[in-house]
Design a protein around this motif. Structure first.
Motif, PDB file in Angstrom:
ATOM      1  N   LEU A 115       0.829  -1.206   0.000  1.00 53.11           N
ATOM      2  CA  LEU A 115       0.000   0.000   0.000  1.00 53.11           C
ATOM      3  C   LEU A 115       0.862   1.255   0.000  1.00 53.11           C
ATOM      4  CD1 LEU A 115      -2.725  -1.169   2.524  1.00 53.11           C
ATOM      5  CD2 LEU A 115      -3.089  -0.712   0.086  1.00 53.11           C
ATOM      6  N   PHE A 116       1.918   1.260   0.815  1.00 48.77           N
ATOM      7  CA  PHE A 116       2.833   2.402   0.826  1.00 48.77           C
ATOM      8  C   PHE A 116       3.422   2.634  -0.569  1.00 48.77           C
ATOM      9  CE2 PHE A 116       3.846   2.121   5.622  1.00 48.77           C
ATOM     10  CZ  PHE A 116       3.038   3.214   5.895  1.00 48.77           C
ATOM     11  N   GLU A 117       3.792   1.547  -1.239  1.00 55.64           N
ATOM     12  CA  GLU A 117       4.355   1.658  -2.585  1.00 55.64           C
ATOM     13  C   GLU A 117       3.393   2.348  -3.544  1.00 55.64           C
ATOM     14  OE1 GLU A 117       5.576  -2.105  -4.140  1.00 55.64           O
ATOM     15  OE2 GLU A 117       6.828  -2.575  -2.392  1.00 55.64           O
ATOM     16  N   ARG A 118       2.104   2.076  -3.371  1.00 52.61           N
ATOM     17  CA  ARG A 118       1.095   2.653  -4.257  1.00 52.61           C
ATOM     18  C   ARG A 118       0.618   4.025  -3.798  1.00 52.61           C
ATOM     19  NH1 ARG A 118      -1.424  -0.381  -7.911  1.00 52.61           N
ATOM     20  NH2 ARG A 118      -1.374   1.649  -8.949  1.00 52.61           N
ATOM     21  N   GLY A 119       1.103   4.495  -2.660  1.00 51.19           N
ATOM     22  CA  GLY A 119       0.684   5.793  -2.156  1.00 51.19           C
ATOM     23  C   GLY A 119      -0.689   5.787  -1.518  1.00 51.19           C
ATOM     24  N   VAL A 120      -1.128   4.616  -1.042  1.00 48.73           N
ATOM     25  CA  VAL A 120      -2.433   4.483  -0.393  1.00 48.73           C
ATOM     26  C   VAL A 120      -2.243   4.569   1.118  1.00 48.73           C
ATOM     27  CG1 VAL A 120      -4.436   2.982  -0.038  1.00 48.73           C
ATOM     28  CG2 VAL A 120      -3.302   3.061  -2.277  1.00 48.73           C
ATOM     29  N   ALA A 121      -2.980   5.462   1.758  1.00 48.88           N
ATOM     30  CA  ALA A 121      -2.889   5.605   3.209  1.00 48.88           C
ATOM     31  C   ALA A 121      -3.430   4.358   3.910  1.00 48.88           C
ATOM     32  CB  ALA A 121      -3.653   6.840   3.663  1.00 48.88           C
ATOM     33  N   ILE A 122      -2.967   4.124   5.131  1.00 49.39           N
ATOM     34  CA  ILE A 122      -3.300   2.882   5.843  1.00 49.39           C
ATOM     35  C   ILE A 122      -4.104   3.172   7.101  1.00 49.39           C
ATOM     36  CG2 ILE A 122      -2.303   0.962   7.173  1.00 49.39           C
ATOM     37  CD1 ILE A 122       0.050   1.032   5.195  1.00 49.39           C
ATOM     38  N   GLU A 123      -5.197   2.423   7.265  1.00 49.39           N
ATOM     39  CA  GLU A 123      -5.889   2.311   8.540  1.00 49.39           C
ATOM     40  C   GLU A 123      -5.358   1.028   9.196  1.00 49.39           C
ATOM     41  OE1 GLU A 123     -10.330   4.108   8.310  1.00 49.39           O
ATOM     42  OE2 GLU A 123     -10.064   2.202   7.291  1.00 49.39           O
ATOM     43  N   ALA A 124      -4.662   1.166  10.298  1.00 49.69           N
ATOM     44  CA  ALA A 124      -4.078  -0.001  10.965  1.00 49.69           C
ATOM     45  C   ALA A 124      -5.125  -0.658  11.854  1.00 49.69           C
ATOM     46  CB  ALA A 124      -2.875   0.417  11.797  1.00 49.69           C
ATOM     47  N   GLY A 125      -5.621  -1.801  11.439  1.00 50.77           N
ATOM     48  CA  GLY A 125      -6.650  -2.513  12.184  1.00 50.77           C
ATOM     49  C   GLY A 125      -6.060  -3.252  13.375  1.00 50.77           C
ATOM     50  N   ILE A 126      -6.469  -2.836  14.574  1.00 54.20           N
ATOM     51  CA  ILE A 126      -5.989  -3.474  15.805  1.00 54.20           C
ATOM     52  C   ILE A 126      -7.187  -4.118  16.477  1.00 54.20           C
ATOM     53  CG2 ILE A 126      -4.705  -3.146  17.933  1.00 54.20           C
ATOM     54  CD1 ILE A 126      -3.164  -2.325  15.406  1.00 54.20           C
ATOM     55  N   PHE A 127      -7.305  -5.448  16.375  1.00 55.55           N
ATOM     56  CA  PHE A 127      -8.437  -6.189  16.914  1.00 55.55           C
ATOM     57  C   PHE A 127      -8.222  -6.514  18.386  1.00 55.55           C
ATOM     58  CE2 PHE A 127     -11.031  -8.120  13.295  1.00 55.55           C
ATOM     59  CZ  PHE A 127     -10.614  -7.176  12.360  1.00 55.55           C
ATOM     60  N   SER A 128      -9.287  -6.380  19.176  1.00 54.73           N
ATOM     61  CA  SER A 128      -9.218  -6.824  20.566  1.00 54.73           C
ATOM     62  C   SER A 128      -9.007  -8.336  20.604  1.00 54.73           C
ATOM     63  CB  SER A 128     -10.510  -6.454  21.300  1.00 54.73           C
ATOM     64  OG  SER A 128     -11.634  -7.117  20.741  1.00 54.73           O
ATOM     65  N   GLY A 129      -8.386  -8.807  21.679  1.00 51.43           N
ATOM     66  CA  GLY A 129      -8.188 -10.245  21.849  1.00 51.43           C
ATOM     67  C   GLY A 129      -7.104 -10.833  20.974  1.00 51.43           C
ATOM     68  N   THR A 130      -6.258  -9.979  20.357  1.00 46.64           N
ATOM     69  CA  THR A 130      -5.167 -10.455  19.509  1.00 46.64           C
ATOM     70  C   THR A 130      -3.865  -9.769  19.937  1.00 46.64           C
ATOM     71  OG1 THR A 130      -5.245  -8.733  17.797  1.00 46.64           O
ATOM     72  CG2 THR A 130      -6.833 -10.556  17.603  1.00 46.64           C
ATOM     73  N   ASP A 131      -2.775 -10.136  19.268  1.00 44.80           N
ATOM     74  CA  ASP A 131      -1.493  -9.491  19.535  1.00 44.80           C
ATOM     75  C   ASP A 131      -1.240  -8.326  18.587  1.00 44.80           C
ATOM     76  OD1 ASP A 131      -1.068 -10.823  17.153  1.00 44.80           O
ATOM     77  OD2 ASP A 131       0.841 -11.733  17.766  1.00 44.80           O
ATOM     78  N   ALA A 132      -2.303  -7.824  17.944  1.00 44.01           N
ATOM     79  CA  ALA A 132      -2.144  -6.803  16.915  1.00 44.01           C
ATOM     80  C   ALA A 132      -1.492  -5.531  17.444  1.00 44.01           C
ATOM     81  CB  ALA A 132      -3.493  -6.479  16.280  1.00 44.01           C
ATOM     82  N   ALA A 133      -1.887  -5.085  18.639  1.00 44.84           N
ATOM     83  CA  ALA A 133      -1.323  -3.849  19.177  1.00 44.84           C
ATOM     84  C   ALA A 133       0.186  -3.975  19.335  1.00 44.84           C
ATOM     85  CB  ALA A 133      -1.983  -3.506  20.508  1.00 44.84           C
ATOM     86  N   GLU A 134       0.629  -5.084  19.903  1.00 48.44           N
ATOM     87  CA  GLU A 134       2.061  -5.294  20.106  1.00 48.44           C
ATOM     88  C   GLU A 134       2.800  -5.327  18.771  1.00 48.44           C
ATOM     89  OE1 GLU A 134       5.066  -8.654  22.041  1.00 48.44           O
ATOM     90  OE2 GLU A 134       2.890  -8.815  22.315  1.00 48.44           O
ATOM     91  N   ARG A 135       2.241  -6.045  17.798  1.00 48.51           N
ATOM     92  CA  ARG A 135       2.882  -6.152  16.483  1.00 48.51           C
ATOM     93  C   ARG A 135       2.939  -4.786  15.802  1.00 48.51           C
ATOM     94  NH1 ARG A 135       0.487 -10.735  12.726  1.00 48.51           N
ATOM     95  NH2 ARG A 135       1.889  -9.622  11.322  1.00 48.51           N
ATOM     96  N   PHE A 136       1.836  -4.056  15.882  1.00 42.81           N
ATOM     97  CA  PHE A 136       1.792  -2.748  15.235  1.00 42.81           C
ATOM     98  C   PHE A 136       2.794  -1.786  15.864  1.00 42.81           C
ATOM     99  CE2 PHE A 136      -0.023   1.602  15.343  1.00 42.81           C
ATOM    100  CZ  PHE A 136       0.121   1.912  13.994  1.00 42.81           C
ATOM    101  N   LEU A 137       2.856  -1.743  17.165  1.00 41.31           N
ATOM    102  CA  LEU A 137       3.744  -0.799  17.841  1.00 41.31           C
ATOM    103  C   LEU A 137       5.219  -1.139  17.634  1.00 41.31           C
ATOM    104  CD1 LEU A 137       1.672  -0.293  21.106  1.00 41.31           C
ATOM    105  CD2 LEU A 137       1.939   1.329  19.215  1.00 41.31           C
ATOM    106  N   ARG A 138       5.513  -2.392  17.298  1.00 41.86           N
ATOM    107  CA  ARG A 138       6.897  -2.778  16.970  1.00 41.86           C
ATOM    108  C   ARG A 138       7.265  -2.420  15.533  1.00 41.86           C
ATOM    109  NH1 ARG A 138       5.920  -8.076  19.165  1.00 41.86           N
ATOM    110  NH2 ARG A 138       5.963  -8.807  17.008  1.00 41.86           N
ATOM    111  N   TRP A 139       6.261  -2.222  14.702  1.00 45.11           N
ATOM    112  CA  TRP A 139       6.482  -1.983  13.275  1.00 45.11           C
ATOM    113  C   TRP A 139       7.162  -0.621  13.078  1.00 45.11           C
ATOM    114  CZ3 TRP A 139       2.592   0.336   9.484  1.00 45.11           C
ATOM    115  CH2 TRP A 139       2.963   0.086   8.163  1.00 45.11           C
TER     116      TRP A 139
END
Length: 234
Positions: A115-139
């Motif tokens: 998406l970055f390559e194409r110039g498309v902005a990102i909504e970072a989906g962080i689902f409850s009950g998953t490790d998404a927040a941790e993964r996203f904040l490490r990115w």
């Protein structure tokens, strides 16, 4: 900001064809929707990420509501292999303004980079009950996203707001990106009220719930947006 999500992965009781989606978005915009998150569909009603169906849906929506920013899903259910999803994104002939990336899904970073390559902005989906927040904040590129889409998957009205508070705590406050907080089904309205109290961006639409706060059928996206707009009023 009030976003409309007109269909989601649902196939019944929601707009499916580009013309249906465009008409629902136009009606929602007329009563206060400021942004769109849509799931393009193929001829069977399944979510689609290919260039043809994405272009068809985006073109139809923009023809009816040229002033609204329009985003699409990149959920893993559209194409389980993240490399395939990235390739589909690179094949797009008409680009959305933004696209959601679910950070609990395998290969989320690969999809986001396409998406970055194409110039498309990102909504970072962080689902409850998953490790998404941790993964996203490490990115390393977390601070470059358009917004964080905090998604509360707890559908119980009695507990959804508690789950939402825990999710917001996991995301933290040390980033600079806006947060859009939303729930689904029975948790949709309790979580929306919490988001309003915290002055966060919100969304509503038939993707998130088919009912109004009193439990009666919503009927269409415009009715949901109109109800949410009343809750947002000072």
């Amino acid at each position: 900001m009030l976003q409309v999500c007109p269909n989601g992965t649902r196939t019944e009781g929601v707009p499916v064809s580009p013309a249906q989606i465009a008409a629902e978005v136009r009606a929602a915009a007329d009563v206060g929707a400021e942004d769109v998150h849509v799931h393009p569909k193929d001829d069977t009603g399944a979510d689609a990420l290919d260039a043809f169906h994405v272009a068809e849906t985006l073109t139809a929506v923009r023809a009816r509501t040229p002033s609204l920013r329009v985003g699409v899903t990149t959920g893993a259910w559209t194409a389980p292999d993240p490399a395939e999803r990235a390739a589909l994104i690179r094949s797009w002939t008409v680009l959305p303004d933004h696209a959601s990336v679910n950070f609990h899904e395998t290969g989320a970073e690969t999809v986001a980079e396409a998406l970055f390559e194409r110039g498309v902005a990102i909504e970072a989906g962080i689902f409850s009950g998953t490790d998404a927040a941790e993964r996203f904040l490490r990115w390393p590129h977390a601070h470059h996203v358009l917004r964080i889409l905090a998604e509360v998957t707890d559908t119980a009205p009695e507990t959804a707001t508690g789950t939402a508070k825990a999710l917001l705590h996991a995301i933290g406050t040390h980033h600079s990106r806006p947060i859009l907080l939303h729930g689904e089904d029975g948790g949709a309205w309790p979580v929306l009220r919490l988001a309003v109290r915290h002055n966060l961006d919100v969304r509503i639409g038939l993707e998130d719930t088919l009912t109004l706060p009193d439990g009666s059928p919503a009927g269409d996206n415009a009715t949901l947006i109109q109800t949410a707009r009343a809750l947002l009023a000072p």
